[in-house]
Write a protein that holds these residues in place. Structure first.
Motif, PDB file in Angstrom:
ATOM      1  N   ILE A   1      -5.920   1.281  -0.347  1.00 18.59           N
ATOM      2  CA  ILE A   1      -5.386   1.457   1.004  1.00 18.59           C
ATOM      3  C   ILE A   1      -5.027   0.083   1.575  1.00 18.59           C
ATOM      4  O   ILE A   1      -5.896  -0.781   1.738  1.00 18.59           O
ATOM      5  CB  ILE A   1      -6.404   2.158   1.915  1.00 18.59           C
ATOM      6  CG1 ILE A   1      -6.730   3.561   1.385  1.00 18.59           C
ATOM      7  CG2 ILE A   1      -5.899   2.228   3.356  1.00 18.59           C
ATOM      8  CD1 ILE A   1      -7.883   4.245   2.096  1.00 18.59           C
ATOM      9  N   VAL A   2      -3.764  -0.101   1.871  1.00 16.09           N
ATOM     10  CA  VAL A   2      -3.265  -1.367   2.408  1.00 16.09           C
ATOM     11  C   VAL A   2      -2.762  -1.120   3.829  1.00 16.09           C
ATOM     12  O   VAL A   2      -2.014  -0.176   4.078  1.00 16.09           O
ATOM     13  CB  VAL A   2      -2.112  -1.920   1.543  1.00 16.09           C
ATOM     14  CG1 VAL A   2      -1.583  -3.231   2.113  1.00 16.09           C
ATOM     15  CG2 VAL A   2      -2.573  -2.095   0.097  1.00 16.09           C
ATOM     16  N   GLN A   3      -3.211  -1.964   4.748  1.00 12.16           N
ATOM     17  CA  GLN A   3      -2.709  -1.892   6.136  1.00 12.16           C
ATOM     18  C   GLN A   3      -1.424  -2.699   6.209  1.00 12.16           C
ATOM     19  O   GLN A   3      -1.398  -3.877   5.891  1.00 12.16           O
ATOM     20  CB  GLN A   3      -3.758  -2.442   7.099  1.00 12.16           C
ATOM     21  CG  GLN A   3      -3.261  -2.760   8.502  1.00 12.16           C
ATOM     22  CD  GLN A   3      -3.290  -4.254   8.748  1.00 12.16           C
ATOM     23  OE1 GLN A   3      -4.283  -4.927   8.489  1.00 12.16           O
ATOM     24  NE2 GLN A   3      -2.171  -4.803   9.231  1.00 12.16           N
ATOM     25  N   ALA A   4      -0.345  -2.025   6.584  1.00 14.50           N
ATOM     26  CA  ALA A   4       0.961  -2.683   6.601  1.00 14.50           C
ATOM     27  C   ALA A   4       0.996  -3.827   7.604  1.00 14.50           C
ATOM     28  O   ALA A   4       0.425  -3.728   8.692  1.00 14.50           O
ATOM     29  CB  ALA A   4       2.055  -1.671   6.951  1.00 14.50           C
TER      30      ALA A   4
ATOM     31  N   GLY B   1     -10.402  -1.652   2.681  1.00 15.23           N
ATOM     32  CA  GLY B   1      -8.966  -1.694   2.470  1.00 15.23           C
ATOM     33  C   GLY B   1      -8.496  -3.144   2.380  1.00 15.23           C
ATOM     34  O   GLY B   1      -9.301  -4.077   2.369  1.00 15.23           O
ATOM     35  N   LEU B   2      -7.185  -3.310   2.298  1.00 11.51           N
ATOM     36  CA  LEU B   2      -6.597  -4.646   2.293  1.00 11.51           C
ATOM     37  C   LEU B   2      -5.813  -4.827   3.587  1.00 11.51           C
ATOM     38  O   LEU B   2      -4.789  -4.167   3.797  1.00 11.51           O
ATOM     39  CB  LEU B   2      -5.670  -4.840   1.086  1.00 11.51           C
ATOM     40  CG  LEU B   2      -4.950  -6.191   1.001  1.00 11.51           C
ATOM     41  CD1 LEU B   2      -5.948  -7.341   0.925  1.00 11.51           C
ATOM     42  CD2 LEU B   2      -3.994  -6.218  -0.201  1.00 11.51           C
ATOM     43  N   GLY B   3      -6.319  -5.691   4.461  1.00 10.88           N
ATOM     44  CA  GLY B   3      -5.656  -5.955   5.726  1.00 10.88           C
ATOM     45  C   GLY B   3      -4.615  -7.051   5.601  1.00 10.88           C
ATOM     46  O   GLY B   3      -4.754  -7.957   4.765  1.00 10.88           O
TER      47      GLY B   3
ATOM     48  N   ALA C   1      -0.538   9.937  -7.703  1.00  9.46           N
ATOM     49  CA  ALA C   1      -0.143  10.843  -8.784  1.00  9.46           C
ATOM     50  C   ALA C   1       1.285  10.576  -9.238  1.00  9.46           C
ATOM     51  O   ALA C   1       1.625  10.768 -10.410  1.00  9.46           O
ATOM     52  CB  ALA C   1      -0.292  12.288  -8.329  1.00  9.46           C
ATOM     53  N   ALA C   2       2.120  10.103  -8.304  1.00  7.50           N
ATOM     54  CA  ALA C   2       3.517   9.825  -8.630  1.00  7.50           C
ATOM     55  C   ALA C   2       3.696   8.498  -9.361  1.00  7.50           C
ATOM     56  O   ALA C   2       4.795   8.195  -9.841  1.00  7.50           O
ATOM     57  CB  ALA C   2       4.366   9.823  -7.364  1.00  7.50           C
ATOM     58  N   GLY C   3       2.623   7.694  -9.432  1.00  8.80           N
ATOM     59  CA  GLY C   3       2.697   6.447 -10.178  1.00  8.80           C
ATOM     60  C   GLY C   3       2.382   5.190  -9.409  1.00  8.80           C
ATOM     61  O   GLY C   3       2.410   4.088  -9.963  1.00  8.80           O
ATOM     62  N   ALA C   4       2.090   5.324  -8.127  1.00  7.07           N
ATOM     63  CA  ALA C   4       1.728   4.135  -7.344  1.00  7.07           C
ATOM     64  C   ALA C   4       0.302   3.702  -7.653  1.00  7.07           C
ATOM     65  O   ALA C   4      -0.534   4.503  -8.086  1.00  7.07           O
ATOM     66  CB  ALA C   4       1.880   4.424  -5.855  1.00  7.07           C
ATOM     67  N   ASP C   5       0.026   2.419  -7.411  1.00  5.60           N
ATOM     68  CA  ASP C   5      -1.315   1.875  -7.609  1.00  5.60           C
ATOM     69  C   ASP C   5      -2.094   1.810  -6.300  1.00  5.60           C
ATOM     70  O   ASP C   5      -3.317   1.728  -6.311  1.00  5.60           O
ATOM     71  CB  ASP C   5      -1.215   0.471  -8.216  1.00  5.60           C
ATOM     72  CG  ASP C   5      -0.552   0.491  -9.583  1.00  5.60           C
ATOM     73  OD1 ASP C   5      -1.259   0.691 -10.575  1.00  5.60           O
ATOM     74  OD2 ASP C   5       0.686   0.338  -9.641  1.00  5.60           O
ATOM     75  N   ALA C   6      -1.386   1.839  -5.187  1.00  6.27           N
ATOM     76  CA  ALA C   6      -2.015   1.808  -3.865  1.00  6.27           C
ATOM     77  C   ALA C   6      -1.004   2.316  -2.855  1.00  6.27           C
ATOM     78  O   ALA C   6       0.190   2.451  -3.157  1.00  6.27           O
ATOM     79  CB  ALA C   6      -2.469   0.383  -3.501  1.00  6.27           C
ATOM     80  N   ALA C   7      -1.487   2.595  -1.652  1.00  6.03           N
ATOM     81  CA  ALA C   7      -0.632   3.075  -0.571  1.00  6.03           C
ATOM     82  C   ALA C   7      -0.713   2.116   0.602  1.00  6.03           C
ATOM     83  O   ALA C   7      -1.794   1.622   0.936  1.00  6.03           O
ATOM     84  CB  ALA C   7      -1.060   4.471  -0.130  1.00  6.03           C
ATOM     85  N   GLN C   8       0.427   1.852   1.224  1.00 10.25           N
ATOM     86  CA  GLN C   8       0.470   1.002   2.415  1.00 10.25           C
ATOM     87  C   GLN C   8       0.798   1.865   3.626  1.00 10.25           C
ATOM     88  O   GLN C   8       1.786   2.590   3.625  1.00 10.25           O
ATOM     89  CB  GLN C   8       1.510  -0.098   2.251  1.00 10.25           C
ATOM     90  CG  GLN C   8       1.636  -1.011   3.469  1.00 10.25           C
ATOM     91  CD  GLN C   8       2.493  -2.222   3.196  1.00 10.25           C
ATOM     92  OE1 GLN C   8       2.083  -3.147   2.503  1.00 10.25           O
ATOM     93  NE2 GLN C   8       3.704  -2.228   3.731  1.00 10.25           N
TER      94      GLN C   8
ATOM     95  N   THR D   1       2.110   3.009  10.533  1.00 11.27           N
ATOM     96  CA  THR D   1       1.999   3.842  11.722  1.00 11.27           C
ATOM     97  C   THR D   1       0.595   4.417  11.878  1.00 11.27           C
ATOM     98  O   THR D   1       0.100   4.566  12.999  1.00 11.27           O
ATOM     99  CB  THR D   1       3.039   4.976  11.682  1.00 11.27           C
ATOM    100  OG1 THR D   1       4.334   4.406  11.461  1.00 11.27           O
ATOM    101  CG2 THR D   1       3.060   5.764  12.970  1.00 11.27           C
ATOM    102  N   ALA D   2      -0.053   4.736  10.776  1.00  9.84           N
ATOM    103  CA  ALA D   2      -1.414   5.291  10.829  1.00  9.84           C
ATOM    104  C   ALA D   2      -2.373   4.331  11.513  1.00  9.84           C
ATOM    105  O   ALA D   2      -3.302   4.762  12.209  1.00  9.84           O
ATOM    106  CB  ALA D   2      -1.907   5.615   9.420  1.00  9.84           C
ATOM    107  N   PHE D   3      -2.176   3.026  11.344  1.00 15.45           N
ATOM    108  CA  PHE D   3      -3.059   2.027  11.948  1.00 15.45           C
ATOM    109  C   PHE D   3      -2.566   1.565  13.316  1.00 15.45           C
ATOM    110  O   PHE D   3      -3.312   0.925  14.059  1.00 15.45           O
ATOM    111  CB  PHE D   3      -3.206   0.815  11.019  1.00 15.45           C
ATOM    112  CG  PHE D   3      -4.065   1.080   9.814  1.00 15.45           C
ATOM    113  CD1 PHE D   3      -5.445   1.155   9.929  1.00 15.45           C
ATOM    114  CD2 PHE D   3      -3.496   1.283   8.572  1.00 15.45           C
ATOM    115  CE1 PHE D   3      -6.246   1.412   8.823  1.00 15.45           C
ATOM    116  CE2 PHE D   3      -4.284   1.535   7.456  1.00 15.45           C
ATOM    117  CZ  PHE D   3      -5.660   1.608   7.581  1.00 15.45           C
TER     118      PHE D   3
END
Length: 358
Positions: free
Chosen positions: A11-14, A34-36, A226-233, A236-238
């Motif tokens: 989980i990466v905070q954009a 996460g990664l801030g 599942a689609a092939g990413a290693d993490a999500a950024q 708006t959620a933050f």
């Protein structure tokens, strides 16, 4: 260094420029696993340095800093002058002068790179282009993990050839600016959706992929993994978190029924950016030129005046397509909720897979 060395959860905070990605927000995300990220865009080099120092005082965890790549100057000042004249009524309404469109377009890039080389951080990401190979190689020597934001497979390939450690794949669903490497007005609105883009990039390069664009729930993170990413950024959620530096009106607008949809617009900055549709966007978006950062500098005072007046209809309300799903949780708690949702979604997928094979 691998991406998984930087954070416990994928989980990466954009990095959200304009004061949103404050040190307190990044620290809370980092401490929760996460990664801030700090956003150096629109800050002076010293302003970035002071925020890095502040963040280091708040967390011992790895964090990242995002840099804007320098932009070529707009070649037709007459086009900008036409837009300036169109905005004259806004200047009168908000009782503030329009900004200087010619106040520079490199965002202090060289000075910021020099600071981050002298005093390295764990990760550096880049927006609006790909750095030269020498810049990425210098960061690699320092042990800094480098990420280039891309919107097409060709941009991802350029990042790989330049020596980036990873790419942040930004779908058209994402809030804020589209991080295209070349601003082509003919391509407005033709961006690629995130799931399709992940697959195309995965089949084009060998780099780790961080997926960005409209992600608000742990189940969506599971989908991009599942689609092939290693993490999500997630941005708006933050944005709605109390630690976020976003204006209170901006936070409220995310779930305010008055703002029912988002669109890409050049109205506020001269570059395509996704935000909540408001009066300013409707009135000026169709006429805004492809001129970044000139238009951004032109409208900066108007946006500040609108915020000071409590008028969300004149603000740049950047938001992704999932904005109605925003949760005003403390950032650390949001990371924990997202991680729990992710685990539940992955467990459900595994269970469904077992049932299909028995």
């Amino acid at each position: 260094m691998a991406l998984t060395d930087l954070c416990r959860y994928p989980i990466v905070q954009a990095p959200m420029a304009g004061g949103v990605s404050a040190p307190g927000l990044a620290a809370a995300v980092c401490d929760a696993g996460g990664l801030g990220f700090l956003a150096a865009g629109y800050k002076t080099a010293d302003g970035m340095y002071q925020e890095v120092k502040q963040l280091r005082g708040l967390t011992a965890r790895p964090f990242g800093v995002n840099l804007f790549m320098p932009q070529p100057p707009h070649t037709d000042p007459a086009v900008i002058e036409v837009y300036r004249n169109q905005l004259a009524g806004e200047a009168t309404w908000y009782e503030t002068p329009l900004g200087d469109a010619d106040s520079g377009g490199d965002d202090g890039y060289e000075a910021k790179v020099a600071i981050l080389r002298d005093d390295p951080v764990a990760a550096v990401s880049f927006t609006f282009g790909c750095p030269e190979r020498e810049v990425l190689a210098a960061f690699a020597t320092l042990g800094t993990y480098t990420v280039v934001t891309v919107t097409t497979p060709d941009e991802a390939l350029a990042a790989q050839l330049a020596g980036a450690d990873a790419v942040c794949v930004q779908g058209i669903e994402a809030g804020g600016h589209q991080s295209t490497h070349r601003d082509d007005p003919q391509a407005d609105g033709s961006g690629i959706g995130l799931l399709s883009l992940i697959t195309q990039v995965r089949e084009s390069v060998r780099l780790p992929v961080i997926a960005a664009g409209g992600l608000m729930r742990g189940a969506q993170i599971a989908a991009v993994l599942a689609a092939g990413a290693d993490a999500a950024q997630l941005g708006t959620a933050f944005l709605a978190c109390p630690e976020s530096g976003a204006h209170a009106l901006h936070k409220q607008a995310l779930t305010n029924p008055l703002f029912v949809r988002t669109e890409l617009t050049r109205a506020f900055s001269g570059r395509p950016a996704r935000g909540l549709v408001n009066r300013f966007m409707r009135e000026h978006g169709p006429y805004a030129p492809a001129a970044y950062p000139e238009v951004h500098q032109l409208t900066a005072g108007l946006r500040r005046a609108a915020a000071a007046a409590g008028d969300a209809q004149g603000m740049a309300l950047w938001a992704g397509q999932g904005h109605r799903l925003a949760r005003a949780l403390p950032a650390g708690q949001l990371v924990e909720v997202l991680a729990a949702e992710l685990d539940a979604a992955l467990a459900a997928l595994a269970d469904a897979s077992r049932k299909r094979t028995t």
